[in-house]
Motif scaffolding. Structure first.
Motif, PDB file in Angstrom:
ATOM      1  N   TYR A  34      44.378  44.595  48.403  1.00 44.07           N
ATOM      2  CA  TYR A  34      43.147  45.463  48.281  1.00 44.07           C
ATOM      3  C   TYR A  34      42.100  44.844  47.180  1.00 44.07           C
ATOM      4  CZ  TYR A  34      45.487  49.304  50.675  1.00 44.07           C
ATOM      5  OH  TYR A  34      45.925  50.309  51.686  1.00 44.07           O
ATOM      6  N   PRO A  78      37.431  50.038  47.430  1.00 38.26           N
ATOM      7  CA  PRO A  78      38.124  48.830  48.249  1.00 38.26           C
ATOM      8  C   PRO A  78      36.777  48.209  48.935  1.00 38.26           C
ATOM      9  CG  PRO A  78      38.711  50.790  49.117  1.00 38.26           C
ATOM     10  CD  PRO A  78      38.084  51.155  47.863  1.00 38.26           C
ATOM     11  N   THR A  95      51.791  45.916  48.218  1.00 35.33           N
ATOM     12  CA  THR A  95      50.164  45.812  47.975  1.00 35.33           C
ATOM     13  C   THR A  95      49.996  44.909  46.637  1.00 35.33           C
ATOM     14  OG1 THR A  95      50.295  47.789  46.599  1.00 35.33           O
ATOM     15  CG2 THR A  95      49.940  48.133  48.926  1.00 35.33           C
ATOM     16  N   THR A 118      46.612  44.625  44.416  1.00 35.25           N
ATOM     17  CA  THR A 118      45.119  45.128  43.826  1.00 35.25           C
ATOM     18  C   THR A 118      44.538  43.876  43.071  1.00 35.25           C
ATOM     19  OG1 THR A 118      45.917  47.368  43.886  1.00 35.25           O
ATOM     20  CG2 THR A 118      43.823  46.912  42.805  1.00 35.25           C
TER      21      THR A 118
END
Length: 189
Positions: free
Chosen positions: A48, A55, A103, A105
């Motif tokens: 992301y 985002p 994920t 970030t």
């Protein structure tokens, strides 16, 4: 020099050999995401890219990494920054940890420009009459300390206009509230 028996010597050499072998094994388990590990399938990671709290493009970027990887390298993160923001934004120069949910970030930061700039609105006049046309440039980014617009950057040679004769005041930057503007006096070619 102390007396060491053959047995003590061999015991010490065996411990040293094990230490060297263990270091080699541990080096092979370094979780480098760019190198495949035999018998371990790759895994998908969702990156992301964030500008503020939003985002980029509303969707994560999916990449495939080594199944044992615990981070994604800076080079991989930088290479996958969405094309529509890559020119203006950059990421911190570090490796990024993969969260338990698969994920990563990445907070993007605006690239620093060489010098601070300000945007100046260009207002064209022929005498006292405002002039308009789609071929004219209506704003320019100039150095923050500039007091005059560089008139050659207006590209008037590509239009039906030229700078008006005897207009020394063309291009002086003025303020209107928090906005900057410059009046440019032109005439038909």
């Amino acid at each position: 020099m102390s007396n060491i028996s053959r047995r003590q010597f061999l015991k010490g050499a065996g411990v040293a050999t094990l230490a060297v072998a263990a270091a080699g094994v541990l080096a092979g388990c370094s979780n480098v995401p760019d190198k495949p590990t035999p018998g371990v399938p790759d895994k998908t990671v969702h990156i992301y890219y964030m500008i503020g709290v939003q985002p980029v493009n509303g969707e994560p970027v999916e990449i495939s990494v080594n199944g044992l990887a615990t981070y994604v390298t800076y080079e991989t993160i930088k290479a996958n920054i969405p094309a529509n923001v890559a020119a203006d934004y950059d990421c911190a120069k570090k490796n990024y940890d993969i969260e338990k949910d698969g994920t990563v970030t990445v907070k993007l930061q605006k690239k620093a420009s060489a010098k601070p700039t300000k945007t100046v609105e260009i207002r064209y006049y022929e005498g006292t009459n405002p002039v308009g046309g789609t071929e004219l440039i209506y704003s320019l980014d100039v150095d923050e300390e500039a007091t005059v617009v560089n008139l050659s950057k207006l590209g008037l040679e590509k239009t039906d206009y030229k700078l008006a004769d005897g207009t020394e005041n063309s291009g002086i930057i003025k303020t209107e509230g928090k906005k900057f503007y410059a009046e440019v006096f032109v005439q038909k070619k």
